[in-house]
Design a protein around this motif. Structure first.
Motif, short mmCIF file in Angstrom:
data_model
loop_
_atom_site.label_atom_id
_atom_site.label_comp_id
_atom_site.label_asym_id
_atom_site.label_seq_id
_atom_site.Cartn_x
_atom_site.Cartn_y
_atom_site.Cartn_z
N ARG A 186 2.95 1.78 5.53
CA ARG A 186 2.04 1.45 4.43
C ARG A 186 2.62 1.81 3.07
O ARG A 186 1.89 1.87 2.08
CB ARG A 186 0.70 2.14 4.66
CG ARG A 186 0.00 1.64 5.92
CD ARG A 186 -1.35 2.28 6.12
NE ARG A 186 -1.97 1.82 7.36
CZ ARG A 186 -3.12 2.27 7.82
NH1 ARG A 186 -3.79 3.20 7.16
NH2 ARG A 186 -3.62 1.80 8.96
N GLN A 229 4.37 1.24 -0.43
CA GLN A 229 4.41 0.09 -1.33
C GLN A 229 5.84 -0.26 -1.71
O GLN A 229 6.16 -1.42 -1.94
CB GLN A 229 3.58 0.39 -2.59
CG GLN A 229 2.09 0.58 -2.29
CD GLN A 229 1.31 0.92 -3.53
OE1 GLN A 229 1.85 1.41 -4.52
NE2 GLN A 229 0.02 0.66 -3.49
N HIS A 230 6.70 0.77 -1.82
CA HIS A 230 8.09 0.56 -2.17
C HIS A 230 8.93 1.62 -1.46
O HIS A 230 8.39 2.62 -0.96
CB HIS A 230 8.32 0.67 -3.69
CG HIS A 230 7.36 -0.14 -4.50
ND1 HIS A 230 7.42 -1.51 -4.56
CD2 HIS A 230 6.30 0.23 -5.27
CE1 HIS A 230 6.44 -1.96 -5.33
NE2 HIS A 230 5.75 -0.92 -5.78
N GLU A 266 12.00 -2.68 -8.24
CA GLU A 266 10.64 -2.73 -8.78
C GLU A 266 10.62 -2.14 -10.19
O GLU A 266 10.85 -0.94 -10.37
CB GLU A 266 9.69 -1.96 -7.86
CG GLU A 266 8.25 -1.90 -8.34
CD GLU A 266 7.68 -3.28 -8.57
OE1 GLU A 266 7.19 -3.52 -9.70
OE2 GLU A 266 7.72 -4.12 -7.64
#
Length: 374
Positions: free
Chosen positions: A249, A251-252, A287
């Motif tokens: 889970r 995100q990055h 990102e």
């Protein structure tokens, strides 16, 4: 032979074999009803195959076998009633109750098949949480089983009040005896409703030697496939007392590396750091909304160190390493483009001039000689 015929005539007069005709009619009606049902069911299946939704097919598959069984069992109960009546034994009361239980059992059977097929249908979808679907399936099956047992007991005249009173005391005893089993059961409910992880997630625990991909979440234990492809069965109660990490889970994924340059390249450090930062800010797989840092931060024993701290867009393990490799290779190109190079562990030893001359004079004792000084 004459004696057998005489016995047959006397038995026919006493037993009145007209009830055989009644049984034959009932069985013939059951066979006719079953054939009609099969024809109707086949037509309904053909129609459902042409529709866009699968719910009608699921409903038909759920009721097909139970209704076929009911078509045969219902007339059979009347056949049994006729046989008992011939023997002059009273059994109508319990047969009537049995018919009621039979109808309710068929309905319950249909509901269970419907729950199983809906669960299987929803589990095939990638847009739904498989853990929640499995949890709701377990709860519904348990609820239907409890309703079925209580209804059958009440139909046969067993007092539920006394049963529930006894169940309260017995439940306390069973609860103490099966403490671990119950803790695993409620641990499974905790996983289902809190959802710290789902089927297919990669989880790990710093408290225990647990790491791998979740393959199944049962009511008593969870099956985890380790990275060595070994199955690991963990009781659900364990998850209520340990810390669980869920990297699936994220995100990055983070890139945090330290790069060392030679001391003689100190004049080029600022330009190299600036170019590396520009490279990261323009990289398509980095990102930009997350923290991005490139700074000279340490005078090490044999190098001047700068670090990079950034995050990739992907969370896939294999793709992350491909992006990280590309970033590191670009840093190598930038360093070499500035005429600099990377440091490696080294040590430089220097002497003052007088100390060097003194160190070069041999000492007689050191070479095994003797002194002639008076």
């Amino acid at each position: 032979m004459d004696g057998f015929l005489a016995w047959w005539r006397s038995s026919s007069e006493e037993l009145n074999f007209a009830w055989l005709e009644h049984i034959a009619v009932l069985l013939a009606m059951a066979a006719f009803a079953w054939l009609v049902w099969r024809v109707v069911f086949g037509r309904l299946v053909a129609i459902s195959m042409k529709t866009k939704t699968e719910w009608d097919t699921i409903m038909l598959q759920s009721v097909s076998v139970p209704i076929s069984v009911l078509i045969w069992l219902w007339p059979s109960s009347f056949v049994l009633d006729s046989v008992i009546a011939v023997t002059e034994k009273t059994g109508e009361s319990w047969l009537f109750i049995s018919r009621r239980v039979m109808v309710f059992a068929v309905i319950l059977w249909i509901m269970l098949r419907l729950v199983n097929r809906i669960e299987a249908y929803l589990m095939k979808s990638d847009t739904r949480d498989q853990t929640t679907v499995s949890a709701m399936g377990h709860v519904l099956r348990l609820l239907l089983a409890v309703i079925g047992v209580l209804t059958a007991l009440q139909a046969f005249g067993i007092s539920l009040t006394g049963l529930l009173t006894f169940g309260g005391v017995g439940g306390l005893i069973v609860g103490l005896a099966a403490k671990d089993l119950l803790s695993n059961f409620f641990g499974g409910l905790m996983i289902y409703f809190d959802r710290p992880f789902s089927v297919g997630d990669w989880i790990s625990s710093p408290d225990r030697n647990i790491e791998g991909t979740v393959e199944r979440i049962g009511m008593r234990m969870t099956m985890i496939r380790t990275f060595e492809s070994r199955p690991l069965y963990v009781p659900n109660s364990v998850f209520s007392s340990i810390v669980v990490q869920n990297p699936s889970r994220m995100q990055h994924r983070r890139i945090n590396e330290t790069i060392g340059l030679r001391y003689k390249d100190a004049s080029k450090m600022a330009a190299i750091v600036a170019d590396v930062k520009v490279m990261l800010e323009t990289h398509p797989d980095i990102e930009q909304r997350s923290t991005l840092m490139v700074n000279f931060d340490a005078f090490a024993g044999s190098s001047l160190n700068f670090f990079i701290y950034t995050f990739t867009k992907t969370v896939n393990w294999a793709r992350y390493h491909e992006v990280k490799q590309d970033v590191m290779l670009k840093i190598v190109e930038i360093v070499h483009a500035h005429g600099a190079d990377f440091a490696f562990p080294s040590r430089t030893i220097s002497f003052d001039k007088d100390e060097a001359i003194e160190a070069a004079i041999p000492v007689p004792e050191a070479i095994g000689g003797t002194s002639n000084t008076p």
